[in-house]
Scaffold this motif. Sequence first.
Motif, PDB file in Angstrom:
ATOM      1  N   UNK A 117       2.960   9.517  -1.936  1.00 37.01           N
ATOM      2  CA  UNK A 117       1.904   8.899  -1.147  1.00 37.01           C
ATOM      3  C   UNK A 117       1.852   7.406  -1.441  1.00 37.01           C
ATOM      4  N   UNK A 118       1.855   6.589  -0.406  1.00 33.03           N
ATOM      5  CA  UNK A 118       1.682   5.149  -0.545  1.00 33.03           C
ATOM      6  C   UNK A 118       0.221   4.849  -0.233  1.00 33.03           C
ATOM      7  N   UNK A 119      -0.596   4.630  -1.278  1.00 39.31           N
ATOM      8  CA  UNK A 119      -2.041   4.496  -1.111  1.00 39.31           C
ATOM      9  C   UNK A 119      -2.385   3.011  -0.985  1.00 39.31           C
TER      10      UNK A 119
ATOM     11  N   UNK B 131       5.348   8.694   2.240  1.00 36.53           N
ATOM     12  CA  UNK B 131       4.221   9.099   3.079  1.00 36.53           C
ATOM     13  C   UNK B 131       3.205   7.965   3.185  1.00 36.53           C
ATOM     14  N   UNK B 132       2.942   7.517   4.400  1.00 38.78           N
ATOM     15  CA  UNK B 132       1.881   6.554   4.657  1.00 38.78           C
ATOM     16  C   UNK B 132       0.733   7.231   5.394  1.00 38.78           C
ATOM     17  N   UNK B 133      -0.401   6.557   5.459  1.00 34.32           N
ATOM     18  CA  UNK B 133      -1.539   7.113   6.190  1.00 34.32           C
ATOM     19  C   UNK B 133      -2.533   6.004   6.510  1.00 34.32           C
ATOM     20  N   UNK B 134      -3.351   6.259   7.512  1.00 33.83           N
ATOM     21  CA  UNK B 134      -4.472   5.374   7.838  1.00 33.83           C
ATOM     22  C   UNK B 134      -5.738   6.058   7.350  1.00 33.83           C
TER      23      UNK B 134
ATOM     24  N   UNK C 192      -4.352  -0.171   5.523  1.00 33.87           N
ATOM     25  CA  UNK C 192      -3.618   1.028   5.926  1.00 33.87           C
ATOM     26  C   UNK C 192      -2.212   0.993   5.349  1.00 33.87           C
ATOM     27  N   UNK C 193      -1.621   2.162   5.176  1.00 37.06           N
ATOM     28  CA  UNK C 193      -0.211   2.226   4.762  1.00 37.06           C
ATOM     29  C   UNK C 193       0.625   2.944   5.813  1.00 37.06           C
ATOM     30  N   UNK C 194       0.097   3.057   7.045  1.00 35.09           N
ATOM     31  CA  UNK C 194       0.770   3.854   8.070  1.00 35.09           C
ATOM     32  C   UNK C 194       2.180   3.334   8.352  1.00 35.09           C
ATOM     33  N   UNK C 195       2.425   2.021   8.224  1.00 35.29           N
ATOM     34  CA  UNK C 195       3.761   1.464   8.463  1.00 35.29           C
ATOM     35  C   UNK C 195       4.542   1.245   7.169  1.00 35.29           C
TER      36      UNK C 195
END
Length: 494
Positions: A90-92, A122-125, A99-102
Amino acid sequence: MKPMTKSLALIAAASGIVFGVMTPLTASATNDVSTPLKWTKCKGSGLDPRQQCATVEVPMDYADPDGPTIDVAVSRIPSEQPSARRGALLLIPGGPGNTSIDDPSGKGQKLPRKVRDTYDLIGFAPRGLAPSTSAGCGLDHADLALSATRPWPAPDGSITENLVTAERIANTCARNGGELLQHISTANEARDLDRIRAALGERKISAWGVSYGTYVGAVYNELFPHRTDRIVLDSNDNPDPVKVQRTWLAAYERGVEDVFPEFAKWASAPGNPDRIARTPAGVRADFLSLAARLDREPIPWPGANPPVLSGNELRQAMLNALYDTDDFPGLAQLILAARKGTVPPAPPSPPEEELQNLAAVAIGTICNDADWPASADAYRKDVAKSRAAHPLTAGMPRNAMVCAAWPYEQREAPVRITDRGPSNVLLVQNERDVATPLTGALKLRAALGKRAVMVVNDATGHGAYLDDGTACGDAVVSRFLATGERPSRDTYCD
């Protein structure tokens, strides 16, 4: 690399606090039943063609798991060597509000090949932030300025206008923000991460959290210790179990005093085309003098919000520039131009829709995470003390912000970070960091106790691993992520 120096070890020991145990979570927050993810091509430009996107459905309110749900956007780039794959990383992101979505396409590609072989990236918003179900306050353009949401006292130290602004922004958020705004918090972000883990089909998950992301990572590691594999916390927040982000804001006092001397040394070096003064002491004196002059006589600043360079806007520009030594020239050029009475246009800002979204998530997180004083006198006293002791930051780190007028009651106490759980955490920290200074990072190190080992870099900047740290520190973190090997004790990298 060498063992942590005696002075740093003593600071760490002196900052130790043994925290209590938090109330157990409901079973719904740890449920591993999840709908399989439907991966599709990500929207946006400049992304690695391997990056895929999906959404995870999570409860808006974890106290009401069968109630309304929201979507959290997730992205991934699979392991580059499936036979070597260990799991997911996970990229927090920091923030709150980032955000880390990109990031699987961005900073994730800076990871050494051996680490990229080991994990799906893994990125996420975070909840509330587009393209996840998004929140907004509908603020006036002027209230989107950082000097409104993170205000500076007036030149004479008064916070009267700050309190008026806090009430206006808080009321606007309450009127326009909807129910989601009440459920944006660090603890809920951590619970969302466990839903992401379950949706990925991972029994355990690794993480690399940066800045505010270190607090998210520490909270996740506290709530779900049996679900964690290898945890890297980079540029670390003070995990104060009562004040939380109030402590982060207050830390700017120490952070600026740690980093401004580096700027002053650079800005007084012979041969520097952006030289401000002949000595570091002269740079500091010139900055304080110019800020005071701009307090009295602001000058136009085209494209900025607000469109003037006041003393406080100069102080904010200074604070922004101290995050990264690469930004020192821009600050020096602004100072030199302001001396002459005119400044170039401000850099373009993000689209207003994006600023509205970021502001709502940042405000919601900071205000929902902890109770803020309601007494104006408490802020006035703190600001006066801060201004006297730290003239560079002029009382801002102790000032009243939106949360002083936040209309919602705190839903749960902040998560207390403890030394109970697996020993699987590596902290990496620069010695001179304006936003998350070493003094606060050592508080997190002490709270984690035997669960963690810490690497301190002889370096300046916010963001250590693969950023503003050292080759030695980068090697330690990369080795841990790829193999699980950590130093046997806290170390210092120069």
